[in-house]
Design an enzyme around this catalytic site. Structure first.
Site, PDB file in Angstrom:
ATOM      1  N   LYS A 150      -2.566  -1.436  -5.391  1.00  0.00           N
ATOM      2  CA  LYS A 150      -1.724  -0.862  -4.339  1.00  0.00           C
ATOM      3  C   LYS A 150      -2.569  -0.842  -3.076  1.00  0.00           C
ATOM      4  O   LYS A 150      -3.797  -0.758  -3.141  1.00  0.00           O
ATOM      5  CB  LYS A 150      -1.263   0.545  -4.720  1.00  0.00           C
ATOM      6  CG  LYS A 150      -0.229   0.527  -5.833  1.00  0.00           C
ATOM      7  CD  LYS A 150       0.359   1.908  -6.051  1.00  0.00           C
ATOM      8  CE  LYS A 150       1.380   1.886  -7.177  1.00  0.00           C
ATOM      9  NZ  LYS A 150       1.890   3.227  -7.467  1.00  0.00           N
ATOM     10  N   HIS A 153      -4.297   2.676   1.826  1.00  0.00           N
ATOM     11  CA  HIS A 153      -3.486   3.042   2.988  1.00  0.00           C
ATOM     12  C   HIS A 153      -4.011   4.301   3.671  1.00  0.00           C
ATOM     13  O   HIS A 153      -5.096   4.790   3.369  1.00  0.00           O
ATOM     14  CB  HIS A 153      -2.022   3.201   2.580  1.00  0.00           C
ATOM     15  CG  HIS A 153      -1.816   4.214   1.487  1.00  0.00           C
ATOM     16  ND1 HIS A 153      -1.986   5.558   1.683  1.00  0.00           N
ATOM     17  CD2 HIS A 153      -1.474   4.061   0.182  1.00  0.00           C
ATOM     18  CE1 HIS A 153      -1.749   6.208   0.561  1.00  0.00           C
ATOM     19  NE2 HIS A 153      -1.438   5.318  -0.372  1.00  0.00           N
ATOM     20  N   HIS A 156      -5.228   7.267   1.603  1.00  0.00           N
ATOM     21  CA  HIS A 156      -6.559   7.067   1.032  1.00  0.00           C
ATOM     22  C   HIS A 156      -7.633   7.189   2.107  1.00  0.00           C
ATOM     23  O   HIS A 156      -8.737   7.642   1.838  1.00  0.00           O
ATOM     24  CB  HIS A 156      -6.650   5.699   0.350  1.00  0.00           C
ATOM     25  CG  HIS A 156      -5.763   5.580  -0.844  1.00  0.00           C
ATOM     26  ND1 HIS A 156      -4.790   4.617  -0.950  1.00  0.00           N
ATOM     27  CD2 HIS A 156      -5.674   6.335  -1.959  1.00  0.00           C
ATOM     28  CE1 HIS A 156      -4.149   4.786  -2.099  1.00  0.00           C
ATOM     29  NE2 HIS A 156      -4.666   5.815  -2.729  1.00  0.00           N
TER      30      HIS A 156
END
Length: 588
Positions: A150, A153, A156
């Site tokens: 994933k 982004h 994070h």
């Protein structure tokens, strides 16, 4: 909930910043007040004295009403403040006392302050403001923790830089800190990813940019699964093979994990973030078996439509699903195993999970389950939550990957730097400098308010060299470094600091003197915005000082005294930036 905290006030407790000498003025004021307030102890008075935000009425203040916590005052705070002001006998350290409403204010001898603070910075260098109060104690900080396949982004990013700040602030207090990156590397989505890779994957693209390629595959297979529900069934079956330890199923997963970690390390290096341990949900199998044994022994498991849950309804935390009907485990199950494993391995005194506020319920459930399992150390577990980044997009449209954000920031800073051709020509590696300035911009904007607040990403405001921004702080540091290189005046620890008589010099020294207390407050509140707000105050006082406290072509004694002051300011500024995880630049 009586246990592990999910608030922002679970900081490491401390014994003050560096011992009694740091409170020289509070001590001097308290000595003058002891005869006037015989019911209060010297220590109680020291604790009640504060540094006011505005210095209009005094350098230090005593909010008289605060004394009620120790002994009931006889009379109104306003009247008592006026009586005390009349009774104080000034000396060489405390020059005067006055009252404004319920406040008793004091003016102190600035020359003593300047001499004391510069002496401390010269003695302690970059350790100025640090303590050893945490010596012998261990703190575990789990942060960043992206999900493989994933995008890395904005959420994070926040976890990464807040966790990095916690690591630095705790180490500055003397704690042994274990920084853990707990990767989301297990679960049904890896079955989905494996099936997707068989259909849409490319070995060449996987090796070239694993995270981005796996994300593309993940998006495609999810889209396909919307039209063909059997894909999800196959994914569950594939993950079950992984959980059962089937070598062929694990081989592809291991490849995805290894390549992704290599890619993450590059992003972390760019962000100036280092971890002591790369862990992951996949490593928790053994611990989960032990966790289930205890849950069964304590009769905490309930059957719910074939699945197993821990009923937390009494605590108003609902049902915590720990095992699905097909026997597959969940995130919380692996977190229980991870917490117990860390206590066994590190015997931590405190553990902090830096995870978005959307997971508040998850951690409340986790801590309550640990409590019910008989782990009394659950009280040492804390959820450090944070809000959302809104509008995370580049000038060219929506973005998913953090790397795009960092590259955008770098490019913007490079464009701004090129406008000053003379300075740009002096920079050895403008690309690297622009990257650091860009990352400083991102971090300082993120740390501008309390963690829990959502904020909107503003490119224009964030990347400006004016106003309260990361580039402004970097410029302040680089300008001080330039002064040291170009002024022709050496940094002399034995300079005559009594020559620093200007109000601007007093202001800079006052800001430097606040740093130990700022670090202490940031460690207690676990809020990086405390340090950011301080940095702007310090940088503003330095900026004002530049226009008055000239160093070049001044009489040598005055020049050396001023250079020593600016050097101490630069050391403090650089240390505070490092606590935030920012590399202080010497040229830009």
């Amino acid at each position: 909930m009586s246990g592990g905290s999910s608030s922002s006030s679970s900081g490491a407790s401390g014994s003050g910043s560096g011992g009694g000498d740091d409170k020289i003025f509070e001590n001097a004021i308290a000595e003058l007040l002891v005869p006037l307030l015989p019911k209060l102890t010297f220590e109680q008075l020291v604790e009640s004295i504060e540094v006011p935000r505005s210095k209009e009425n005094g350098d230090y203040a005593l909010p008289v009403a605060r004394l009620n916590r120790y002994s009931k005052l006889e009379g109104k705070p306003n009247e008592i403040a006026a009586q005390l002001a009349a009774g104080v006998k000034p000396n060489d350290v405390v020059l005067s006392a006055n009252s404004t409403g319920p406040y008793l204010n004091f003016r102190i001898n600035k020359q003593i302050l300047i001499n004391r603070v510069l002496k401390q910075v010269f003695e302690q260098g970059e350790n100025y403001g640090s303590t050893n109060e945490g010596a012998g104690k261990t703190i575990v900080v789990e942060f960043s923790s992206p999900n493989i396949a994933k995008p890395f982004h904005a959420g994070h990013l926040r976890s990464t830089i807040i966790g990095n700040f916690l690591k630095h602030i705790f180490r500055s207090r003397g704690y042994n800190v274990v920084a853990i990156n707990y990767l989301g590397d297990w679960g049904k989505q890896y079955g989905l990813l494996a099936i997707g890779f068989e259909r849409y994957g490319s070995e060449a693209e996987l090796l070239q940019n694993p995270i981005r390629h796996l994300f593309d595959v993940y998006v495609k297979i999810n889209k396909a699964a919307e039209e063909d529900p059997t894909i999800h069934d196959n994914a569950r079956a594939y993950f079950k093979r992984m959980e059962d330890g089937e070598p062929e199923a694990l081989k592809l997963w291991d490849k995805f994990r290894t390549l992704s970690i290599e890619e993450y390390r590059k992003i972390y290096k760019r962000l100036n973030v280092e971890f002591d341990v790369y862990s992951g949900e996949s490593l928790m199998t053994k611990g989960m078996h032990q966790a289930f044994r205890i849950l069964e022994e304590k009769k905490l498991l309930e059957d719910n439509k074939g699945a197993q849950v821990v009923n937390l309804s009494e605590e108003k935390l609902g049902l915590a699903l720990v095992r699905k009907s097909d026997g597959a485990t969940l995130y919380i199950t692996r977190d229980i195993a991870a917490a117990a494993g860390r206590k066994e391995q590190y015997n931590f005194d405190q553990m902090y999970y830096v995870v978005a506020a959307q997971q508040d319920l998850h951690f409340q459930q986790l801590f309550r389950i640990l409590d019910k399992m008989g782990y009394d150390w659950f009280k040492s577990c804390h959820h450090i939550n944070f809000g959302m980044v809104l509008g995370m997009s580049t000038r060219r449209g929506n973005v998913v990957f953090l790397e795009d954000i960092l590259s955008e920031a770098k490019q913007t800073m490079l464009e701004v730097m090129k406008k000053n051709e003379a300075k740009f020509a002096e920079i050895e590696n403008p690309e690297a400098v622009a990257d650091i300035v860009g990352i400083s911009a991102v971090i300082v904007q993120d740390f501008g308010a309390k963690r829990i607040k959502d904020y909107s990403l503003s490119w224009e405001r964030m990347t400006s060299f004016e106003g309260d921004t990361g580039p402004y702080l970097q410029y302040a540091h680089a300008r001080l470094c330039s002064m040291e290189r170009k002024s022709g005046v050496k940094v002399n620890p034995n300079a005559n600091f009594n020559l620093l008589t200007e109000p601007e010099a007093h202001d800079i020294a006052t800001q430097i003197s606040k740093y130990p207390e700022v670090l202490k407050a940031a460690a207690l509140q676990l809020e990086p915005c405390v340090i950011v707000a301080y940095l702007f105050q310090l940088a503003h006082s330095i900026s004002v000082g530049h226009s008055v406290l000239w160093v070049k072509d001044r009489e040598i004694d005055i020049a050396e005294a001023r250079m020593a002051l600016f050097w101490a300011a630069r050391v403090t500024l650089g240390s505070a930036l490092k606590i935030l995880g920012i590399i202080p630049l010497e040229r830009m």
